[in-house]
Design a protein around this motif. Structure first.
Motif, PDB file in Angstrom:
ATOM      1  N   THR A 101       0.847  -1.191   0.000  1.00  0.00           N
ATOM      2  CA  THR A 101       0.000   0.000   0.000  1.00  0.00           C
ATOM      3  C   THR A 101       0.885   1.245   0.000  1.00  0.00           C
ATOM      4  O   THR A 101       2.037   1.220   0.428  1.00  0.00           O
ATOM      5  N   GLU A 102       0.313   2.327  -0.487  1.00  0.00           N
ATOM      6  CA  GLU A 102       1.048   3.588  -0.551  1.00  0.00           C
ATOM      7  C   GLU A 102       1.492   3.982   0.858  1.00  0.00           C
ATOM      8  O   GLU A 102       0.752   3.821   1.820  1.00  0.00           O
ATOM      9  N   ASN A 103       2.709   4.461   0.977  1.00  0.00           N
ATOM     10  CA  ASN A 103       3.306   4.868   2.263  1.00  0.00           C
ATOM     11  C   ASN A 103       3.359   3.714   3.275  1.00  0.00           C
ATOM     12  O   ASN A 103       3.101   3.905   4.457  1.00  0.00           O
ATOM     13  N   PHE A 104       3.692   2.524   2.790  1.00  0.00           N
ATOM     14  CA  PHE A 104       3.829   1.348   3.670  1.00  0.00           C
ATOM     15  C   PHE A 104       4.880   1.641   4.732  1.00  0.00           C
ATOM     16  O   PHE A 104       5.996   2.027   4.426  1.00  0.00           O
ATOM     17  N   VAL A 105       4.521   1.492   5.994  1.00  0.00           N
ATOM     18  CA  VAL A 105       5.451   1.654   7.116  1.00  0.00           C
ATOM     19  C   VAL A 105       5.272   0.444   8.017  1.00  0.00           C
ATOM     20  O   VAL A 105       4.147   0.129   8.434  1.00  0.00           O
ATOM     21  N   ALA A 106       6.363  -0.242   8.311  1.00  0.00           N
ATOM     22  CA  ALA A 106       6.299  -1.423   9.167  1.00  0.00           C
ATOM     23  C   ALA A 106       5.850  -1.031  10.570  1.00  0.00           C
ATOM     24  O   ALA A 106       6.260  -0.008  11.108  1.00  0.00           O
ATOM     25  N   SER A 107       4.990  -1.855  11.164  1.00  0.00           N
ATOM     26  CA  SER A 107       4.468  -1.606  12.514  1.00  0.00           C
ATOM     27  C   SER A 107       5.346  -2.278  13.554  1.00  0.00           C
ATOM     28  O   SER A 107       6.112  -3.196  13.246  1.00  0.00           O
ATOM     29  N   GLU A 145      -0.096  -6.845   6.733  1.00  0.00           N
ATOM     30  CA  GLU A 145       0.348  -6.732   5.347  1.00  0.00           C
ATOM     31  C   GLU A 145       1.852  -6.932   5.328  1.00  0.00           C
ATOM     32  O   GLU A 145       2.583  -6.344   6.120  1.00  0.00           O
ATOM     33  N   HIS A 146       2.304  -7.783   4.426  1.00  0.00           N
ATOM     34  CA  HIS A 146       3.731  -8.029   4.217  1.00  0.00           C
ATOM     35  C   HIS A 146       4.082  -7.434   2.859  1.00  0.00           C
ATOM     36  O   HIS A 146       3.286  -7.513   1.915  1.00  0.00           O
ATOM     37  N   GLN A 147       5.267  -6.857   2.740  1.00  0.00           N
ATOM     38  CA  GLN A 147       5.645  -6.185   1.496  1.00  0.00           C
ATOM     39  C   GLN A 147       5.654  -7.124   0.295  1.00  0.00           C
ATOM     40  O   GLN A 147       5.370  -6.714  -0.811  1.00  0.00           O
ATOM     41  N   LYS A 148       5.991  -8.389   0.500  1.00  0.00           N
ATOM     42  CA  LYS A 148       6.094  -9.330  -0.614  1.00  0.00           C
ATOM     43  C   LYS A 148       4.870 -10.234  -0.725  1.00  0.00           C
ATOM     44  O   LYS A 148       4.362 -10.478  -1.812  1.00  0.00           O
ATOM     45  N   PHE A 149       4.368 -10.755   0.414  1.00  0.00           N
ATOM     46  CA  PHE A 149       3.319 -11.764   0.395  1.00  0.00           C
ATOM     47  C   PHE A 149       1.905 -11.182   0.418  1.00  0.00           C
ATOM     48  O   PHE A 149       0.943 -11.896   0.200  1.00  0.00           O
ATOM     49  N   MET A 197       9.647 -14.901  11.036  1.00  0.00           N
ATOM     50  CA  MET A 197      10.336 -14.430  12.246  1.00  0.00           C
ATOM     51  C   MET A 197      10.127 -12.923  12.335  1.00  0.00           C
ATOM     52  O   MET A 197      10.547 -12.167  11.456  1.00  0.00           O
ATOM     53  N   LEU A 198       9.484 -12.512  13.407  1.00  0.00           N
ATOM     54  CA  LEU A 198       9.096 -11.108  13.524  1.00  0.00           C
ATOM     55  C   LEU A 198      10.285 -10.171  13.721  1.00  0.00           C
ATOM     56  O   LEU A 198      10.174  -8.977  13.440  1.00  0.00           O
ATOM     57  N   ASN A 199      11.419 -10.685  14.165  1.00  0.00           N
ATOM     58  CA  ASN A 199      12.602  -9.824  14.311  1.00  0.00           C
ATOM     59  C   ASN A 199      13.110  -9.341  12.957  1.00  0.00           C
ATOM     60  O   ASN A 199      13.828  -8.354  12.880  1.00  0.00           O
ATOM     61  N   TYR A 200      12.754 -10.056  11.881  1.00  0.00           N
ATOM     62  CA  TYR A 200      13.272  -9.711  10.557  1.00  0.00           C
ATOM     63  C   TYR A 200      12.187  -9.244   9.598  1.00  0.00           C
ATOM     64  O   TYR A 200      12.474  -8.558   8.621  1.00  0.00           O
ATOM     65  N   ALA A 201      10.947  -9.622   9.856  1.00  0.00           N
ATOM     66  CA  ALA A 201       9.861  -9.292   8.935  1.00  0.00           C
ATOM     67  C   ALA A 201       9.464  -7.827   9.060  1.00  0.00           C
ATOM     68  O   ALA A 201       9.531  -7.242  10.133  1.00  0.00           O
ATOM     69  N   LYS A 202       9.053  -7.276   7.958  1.00  0.00           N
ATOM     70  CA  LYS A 202       8.492  -5.934   7.951  1.00  0.00           C
ATOM     71  C   LYS A 202       7.007  -6.104   7.684  1.00  0.00           C
ATOM     72  O   LYS A 202       6.593  -6.290   6.549  1.00  0.00           O
ATOM     73  N   LEU A 203       6.235  -6.088   8.772  1.00  0.00           N
ATOM     74  CA  LEU A 203       4.792  -6.259   8.686  1.00  0.00           C
ATOM     75  C   LEU A 203       4.093  -4.970   9.090  1.00  0.00           C
ATOM     76  O   LEU A 203       4.529  -4.287  10.003  1.00  0.00           O
TER      77      LEU A 203
END
Length: 148
Positions: free
Chosen positions: A80-86, A98-102, A132-138
């Motif tokens: 999505t526009e302006n995606f920012v990881a939570s 939402e995951h950037q790739k999946f 793994m949440l330490n590495y994922a950008k969700l």
């Protein structure tokens, strides 16, 4: 080993077994003797391509082809526009992410240690993934977006 083909030397005990008791049909490119026999000549790559025929047959210079395990293709997702990881420190089962790739998915299970949490997420178009949440950008999808 570690995704690479490794050629091991033949066991020194093979020389002690009479040939009539050896079945070399499944041995691939292993050498039967390490003391200069035709089986042990050349580097591991040459022995692998030669097999038990003894003669170095002419093979493709591209090297051997290995069958790769089939992996389901990933459906491309545009974030999505302006995606920012939570901050996923309080992520819980049932939340939409939402995951950037999946793409978009629902957290179905949380597991792992507090310092290394793992989320199982069922993505709408890419199936179930353990992340793994330490590495994922969700991005945690707010509930008002879920209703759209």
């Amino acid at each position: 080993r570690f995704g690479q083909l490794q050629q091991n030397d033949p066991s020194r005990f093979l020389d002690e077994i009479p040939d009539k008791f050896l079945d070399r049909s499944h041995a691939g490119s292993s050498a039967i003797n390490n003391q200069g026999s035709q089986w042990a000549r050349g580097n591991a790559f040459e022995r692998m391509n030669r097999g038990f025929s003894g003669a170095a047959e002419k093979k493709s210079t591209a090297g051997p082809s290995y069958a790769q395990p089939s992996r389901p293709s990933t459906k491309v997702h545009t974030p999505t526009e302006n995606f920012v990881a939570s901050d996923t420190g309080n992520l819980q089962a049932g939340q939409q992410v939402e995951h950037q790739k999946f793409g978009f998915g629902e957290v179905t299970k949380m597991e792992g240690a507090a310092h290394n949490p793992v989320a199982t997420i069922l993505f709408k178009h890419n199936g179930e993934k353990k992340i793994m949440l330490n590495y994922a950008k969700l991005r945690i999808v707010p509930e008002e977006e879920n209703e759209l």
